[in-house]
Design a protein around this motif. Structure first.
Motif, PDB file in Angstrom:
ATOM      1  N   VAL A  93      -9.304  -4.061  -3.559  1.00  0.00           N
ATOM      2  CA  VAL A  93      -8.414  -3.094  -3.274  1.00  0.00           C
ATOM      3  C   VAL A  93      -9.240  -1.658  -3.709  1.00  0.00           C
ATOM      4  O   VAL A  93      -9.985  -1.805  -4.586  1.00  0.00           O
ATOM      5  CB  VAL A  93      -6.915  -3.104  -4.127  1.00  0.00           C
ATOM      6  CG1 VAL A  93      -6.289  -1.699  -3.844  1.00  0.00           C
ATOM      7  CG2 VAL A  93      -6.152  -4.248  -3.842  1.00  0.00           C
ATOM      8  N   ARG A  94      -9.115  -0.670  -2.793  1.00  0.00           N
ATOM      9  CA  ARG A  94      -9.860   0.503  -3.132  1.00  0.00           C
ATOM     10  C   ARG A  94      -8.671   1.666  -2.917  1.00  0.00           C
ATOM     11  O   ARG A  94      -8.051   1.871  -1.994  1.00  0.00           O
ATOM     12  CB  ARG A  94     -10.846   0.730  -1.936  1.00  0.00           C
ATOM     13  CG  ARG A  94     -11.639   2.018  -2.129  1.00  0.00           C
ATOM     14  CD  ARG A  94     -12.604   2.253  -1.000  1.00  0.00           C
ATOM     15  NE  ARG A  94     -13.554   3.134  -1.081  1.00  0.00           N
ATOM     16  CZ  ARG A  94     -14.972   2.657  -1.574  1.00  0.00           C
ATOM     17  NH1 ARG A  94     -15.207   1.204  -1.682  1.00  0.00           N
ATOM     18  NH2 ARG A  94     -15.880   3.429  -1.858  1.00  0.00           N
TER      19      ARG A  94
ATOM     20  N   ILE B 291      -9.461  -4.761  -7.871  1.00  0.00           N
ATOM     21  CA  ILE B 291      -9.413  -3.250  -7.876  1.00  0.00           C
ATOM     22  C   ILE B 291     -10.929  -3.292  -7.829  1.00  0.00           C
ATOM     23  O   ILE B 291     -11.698  -2.986  -8.613  1.00  0.00           O
ATOM     24  CB  ILE B 291      -8.768  -2.452  -8.583  1.00  0.00           C
ATOM     25  CG1 ILE B 291      -7.373  -2.972  -8.391  1.00  0.00           C
ATOM     26  CG2 ILE B 291      -9.055  -0.949  -8.503  1.00  0.00           C
ATOM     27  CD1 ILE B 291      -6.771  -3.455  -9.765  1.00  0.00           C
ATOM     28  N   THR B 292     -11.597  -2.818  -6.514  1.00  0.00           N
ATOM     29  CA  THR B 292     -13.175  -2.542  -6.454  1.00  0.00           C
ATOM     30  C   THR B 292     -13.513  -1.063  -6.632  1.00  0.00           C
ATOM     31  O   THR B 292     -14.604  -0.963  -7.328  1.00  0.00           O
ATOM     32  CB  THR B 292     -13.799  -3.024  -5.095  1.00  0.00           C
ATOM     33  OG1 THR B 292     -12.852  -2.414  -4.194  1.00  0.00           O
ATOM     34  CG2 THR B 292     -13.637  -4.592  -5.177  1.00  0.00           C
ATOM     35  N   ALA B 293     -12.631  -0.221  -6.396  1.00  0.00           N
ATOM     36  CA  ALA B 293     -12.954   1.286  -6.508  1.00  0.00           C
ATOM     37  C   ALA B 293     -11.856   2.036  -6.613  1.00  0.00           C
ATOM     38  O   ALA B 293     -10.870   1.878  -6.133  1.00  0.00           O
ATOM     39  CB  ALA B 293     -13.698   1.794  -5.424  1.00  0.00           C
TER      40      ALA B 293
ATOM     41  N   GLU C 282       0.750  -1.215  -0.012  1.00  0.00           N
ATOM     42  CA  GLU C 282       0.012   0.014  -0.175  1.00  0.00           C
ATOM     43  C   GLU C 282       0.834   1.323  -0.082  1.00  0.00           C
ATOM     44  O   GLU C 282       0.561   1.982  -0.832  1.00  0.00           O
ATOM     45  CB  GLU C 282      -0.904   0.048   1.157  1.00  0.00           C
ATOM     46  CG  GLU C 282      -1.991  -0.955   1.260  1.00  0.00           C
ATOM     47  CD  GLU C 282      -2.826  -1.068   2.414  1.00  0.00           C
ATOM     48  OE1 GLU C 282      -4.007  -1.678   2.468  1.00  0.00           O
ATOM     49  OE2 GLU C 282      -2.200  -0.409   3.424  1.00  0.00           O
ATOM     50  N   GLU C 283       1.976   1.109   0.962  1.00  0.00           N
ATOM     51  CA  GLU C 283       2.991   2.734   0.828  1.00  0.00           C
ATOM     52  C   GLU C 283       3.519   2.678  -0.367  1.00  0.00           C
ATOM     53  O   GLU C 283       3.672   3.920  -1.026  1.00  0.00           O
ATOM     54  CB  GLU C 283       3.758   2.205   1.911  1.00  0.00           C
ATOM     55  CG  GLU C 283       3.164   2.225   3.311  1.00  0.00           C
ATOM     56  CD  GLU C 283       4.254   1.884   4.624  1.00  0.00           C
ATOM     57  OE1 GLU C 283       5.527   1.804   4.303  1.00  0.00           O
ATOM     58  OE2 GLU C 283       3.743   1.964   5.649  1.00  0.00           O
TER      59      GLU C 283
ATOM     60  N   VAL D 154      -4.199   4.008  -0.652  1.00  0.00           N
ATOM     61  CA  VAL D 154      -4.619   2.456  -1.116  1.00  0.00           C
ATOM     62  C   VAL D 154      -5.046   1.770   0.182  1.00  0.00           C
ATOM     63  O   VAL D 154      -4.378   1.765   1.062  1.00  0.00           O
ATOM     64  CB  VAL D 154      -3.315   2.058  -1.662  1.00  0.00           C
ATOM     65  CG1 VAL D 154      -3.670   0.655  -2.164  1.00  0.00           C
ATOM     66  CG2 VAL D 154      -2.968   2.937  -2.955  1.00  0.00           C
ATOM     67  N   ARG D 155      -6.219   1.104  -0.075  1.00  0.00           N
ATOM     68  CA  ARG D 155      -6.860   0.250   1.262  1.00  0.00           C
ATOM     69  C   ARG D 155      -6.893  -1.181   0.653  1.00  0.00           C
ATOM     70  O   ARG D 155      -8.026  -1.311  -0.366  1.00  0.00           O
ATOM     71  CB  ARG D 155      -8.045   0.896   1.613  1.00  0.00           C
ATOM     72  CG  ARG D 155      -7.539   2.239   2.544  1.00  0.00           C
ATOM     73  CD  ARG D 155      -8.957   2.837   2.735  1.00  0.00           C
ATOM     74  NE  ARG D 155      -9.341   3.378   1.270  1.00  0.00           N
ATOM     75  CZ  ARG D 155     -10.392   4.426   1.159  1.00  0.00           C
ATOM     76  NH1 ARG D 155     -11.267   4.473   2.223  1.00  0.00           N
ATOM     77  NH2 ARG D 155     -10.748   4.630   0.029  1.00  0.00           N
TER      78      ARG D 155
END
Length: 188
Positions: free
Chosen positions: A148-149, A179-181, A123-124, A141-142
């Motif tokens: 992943v959003r 990647i959902t959003a 994420e980082e 990034v989550r």
């Protein structure tokens, strides 16, 4: 031999948690208090009024692309995510250090710790890449489970091309996660 390996692994993970804790304790404090933050969120909601945020679907047909006016800051969300992940890691460390659990359960706990640490690292990296190579002011990034959003702060309107570039970058770094959003937050 296995016990020594697990002990070294556990100490390494504990050291990582301590370093992260010290980093977040010594990092710059947030400039807004909780009350200021709540009023900012309310103002953003009032400003947005009843109109809905523009939404589109990317070329893959599975990822939602939106422009959001959320009042919650990236740093606040990042801190919440880090706290939640650190709590999970701590729970797994307790399991791994338990004398009552069988070795297989301890090993599973250590694997979960490594997985959570790796997700945080990715994420980082993605956030840094989005800011440096794609020129966004900020990025969040989550990754949760296998979803992943991505939320980016930009001065420009969102476009399908920009969303697809983000999706390709995320896929190249994260791999099999969905990647959902992809959200575009207007910069001030």
């Amino acid at each position: 031999m296995l016990l020594k390996k697990q002990t070294v692994w556990l100490l390494t993970m504990l050291s990582l948690v301590i370093v992260l804790s010290v980093y977040y304790i010594t990092s710059e404090p947030q400039s807004q208090t909780k009350n200021d933050f709540a009023s900012t969120t309310e103002k953003a909601k009032e400003k947005a009024g009843s109109k809905e945020n523009p939404t589109a679907t990317s070329e893959d047909g599975k990822t939602t692309v939106t422009e959001t006016a959320s009042g919650e800051g990236f740093e606040s969300l990042r801190l919440k995510l880090t706290d939640t992940r650190n709590q999970q890691i701590e729970e797994y460390e307790i399991q791994a250090g338990s004398a009552d659990l069988p070795a297989i359960k301890k090993s599973e706990a250590l694997d979960k710790i490594a997985e959570l640490t790796e997700i945080g690292r990715k994420e980082e990296i993605l956030e840094a890449l989005l800011k440096q190579t794609m020129g966004y002011e900020d990025a969040l990034v989550r990754a949760d489970g296998d979803h992943v959003r991505v939320t980016v702060k930009t001065k420009e309107k969102h476009s399908a091309k920009a969303a697809n570039e983000i999706i390709q970058l995320v896929r190249s770094e994260i791999g099999s996660m969905k990647i959902t959003a992809v959200e575009f937050k207007p910069a001030k």
